[in-house]
Motif scaffolding. Structure first.
Motif, short mmCIF file in Angstrom:
data_model
loop_
_atom_site.label_atom_id
_atom_site.label_comp_id
_atom_site.label_asym_id
_atom_site.label_seq_id
_atom_site.Cartn_x
_atom_site.Cartn_y
_atom_site.Cartn_z
N ILE A 111 -0.99 -1.40 1.21
CA ILE A 111 -0.14 -1.90 2.49
C ILE A 111 -0.77 -1.31 3.88
O ILE A 111 -1.17 -0.08 3.83
CB ILE A 111 1.14 -1.26 2.55
CG1 ILE A 111 2.23 -1.68 1.27
CG2 ILE A 111 2.19 -1.69 3.60
CD1 ILE A 111 3.25 -0.56 1.00
N LEU A 112 -1.06 -2.28 4.53
CA LEU A 112 -1.45 -1.93 5.86
C LEU A 112 -0.36 -2.41 6.67
O LEU A 112 0.01 -3.82 7.05
CB LEU A 112 -2.65 -2.81 6.63
CG LEU A 112 -3.15 -2.55 7.80
CD1 LEU A 112 -3.53 -1.08 8.19
CD2 LEU A 112 -4.14 -3.35 8.20
N LEU A 113 0.19 -1.49 7.52
CA LEU A 113 1.43 -1.87 8.43
C LEU A 113 1.09 -1.44 9.86
O LEU A 113 0.90 -0.39 10.11
CB LEU A 113 2.90 -0.98 8.07
CG LEU A 113 4.16 -1.70 8.56
CD1 LEU A 113 5.21 -1.02 7.81
CD2 LEU A 113 4.33 -1.14 10.04
N VAL A 114 0.99 -2.58 10.42
CA VAL A 114 0.67 -2.54 12.09
C VAL A 114 1.53 -3.26 12.89
O VAL A 114 1.74 -4.27 12.91
CB VAL A 114 -0.74 -2.93 12.21
CG1 VAL A 114 -1.92 -2.16 11.69
CG2 VAL A 114 -0.97 -4.30 11.42
N SER A 115 2.27 -2.39 13.85
CA SER A 115 3.24 -2.82 14.78
C SER A 115 3.17 -2.20 16.12
O SER A 115 2.33 -1.37 16.28
CB SER A 115 4.64 -2.69 14.07
OG SER A 115 5.04 -1.31 14.00
N GLY A 116 4.12 -2.32 16.76
CA GLY A 116 4.21 -1.79 18.23
C GLY A 116 4.73 -0.30 18.21
O GLY A 116 4.25 0.64 19.03
N GLY A 117 5.41 -0.02 16.91
CA GLY A 117 5.63 1.60 16.84
C GLY A 117 5.21 2.13 15.73
O GLY A 117 5.07 3.66 15.49
#
Length: 331
Positions: free
Chosen positions: A135-141
């Motif tokens: 999993i690569l989780l990339v967001s504003g937070g």
């Protein structure tokens, strides 16, 4: 009577969203009330304004989602709601609304981790993920790498030590005098520019953790040194640095953990250049790339509803008592 439906409420940051989703990921409806224009003047999310806007929008959004799905509360199996992590004031609005609806409708309530919601977004409308999965989780937070051997087994491999990649995008847009949210703006500018500035790649060859504060500082210093810079070139140089870091970390993680799929999720997963880079990484490592449709990349109630099925199917509950620590919710 339909019973394999869950209503999902998402209010962790600046979007109020409600979705109705079936066990197989079928999305009957997903309504989003966006606050982007409200916060654009600040160049980022203003927490107090966000919680007030959630309070105004949440019930009308629930009504619109139910109407769009053409269902009543009698058709629902449960109500799901984001319980954390996120802005505490925004989370409270969603949780309290879900509590009230659950009590009034006589339905169980399921508190869902926001990050699990993003991970499950890759299976909205169509089952894409094969396990084991990276999993690569990339967001504003958030910016993190994790490994899943099954939907119930998640191992955190690395996370950001300071700023998220999405926050770095927003700050870069602000430094260039552009609006919010910064991701789509910076990507569009980068497509017209040349990556001719040598910006740092923080921690690129160091473990699986991330750091983007130094890159933000480098962009600020570059912009402050000259007012004659081509802004598209600055944006292109920034995006190139970000993608080099993400590509390096993902490649290293895939070498360390056997994976059949790479799941790329979170708001930044809507980025066209990121999708292209991750496709190349997957081709190199011979794993399946699992991306949610762009419309499901940002925060939405549908992903929270789908994630709730993991809790229902495994008979797992979540603490939604008034004393629950909403900011540190477990997976």
């Amino acid at each position: 009577m339909v019973s394999d439906l869950i209503l999902g409420i998402e209010s962790s940051c600046d979007d109020t969203s409600v979705g109705v989703v079936g066990r197989d990921g079928q999305v009957l409806s997903n309504i989003i009330s966006s606050q982007a224009e409200l916060h654009s003047v600040y160049g980022g999310v203003y927490p107090q304004l966000a919680s007030r806007e959630h309070l105004r929008a949440v019930l009308p959004t629930v009504e619109l989602a139910m109407k769009a799905a053409d269902v009543s509360h009698a058709d629902l199996k449960a109500i799901a709601v984001t319980r954390g992590p996120g802005l505490i004031g925004s989370l409270i609005v969603g949780v309290d609304t879900a509590r009230a609806l659950a009590r009034g409708w006589g339905l169980p309530i399921i508190g869902v981790n926001h990050l699990r919601g993003h991970v499950r977004s890759a299976d909205l409308e169509e089952t894409r993920v094969e396990y084991p999965a990276m999993i690569l989780l990339v967001s504003g937070g958030h910016t993190l790498l994790a490994h899943m051997t099954s939907p119930r087994s998640i191992e955190l491999l690395g996370s950001t030590r300071d700023d998220s990649v999405g926050e770095a995008y927003d700050k870069t847009a602000r430094l260039l005098g552009k609006g919010y949210p910064g991701g789509p703006i910076v990507d569009k500018m980068a497509a017209s520019g040349s990556a001719r500035f040598d910006l740092p790649r923080p921690m690129v060859n160091n473990g699986l953790d991330f750091s983007f504060s130094g890159l933000k500082t480098a962009v600020r210093m570059l912009v402050e040194r000259s007012e004659q810079l081509d802004q598209d070139d600055v944006a292109a140089s920034f995006v190139d640095a970000v993608l080099d870091v993400l590509t390096s970390k993902v490649s290293r993680a895939l070498e360390l953990r056997k994976s059949s799929s790479l799941i790329v999720v979170g708001g930044v997963a809507a980025s066209p250049p990121l999708r292209e880079r991750m496709a190349a990484v997957c081709a190199e490592h011979q794993v399946r790339l699992c991306l949610p449709p762009v419309k499901w990349a940002t925060d939405n109630g549908a992903m929270i509803a789908l994630a709730a099925w993991d809790y229902v199917d495994n008979h797992v509950g979540a603490d939604l008592s008034p004393k629950a620590n909403l900011g540190l919710a477990a997976w």
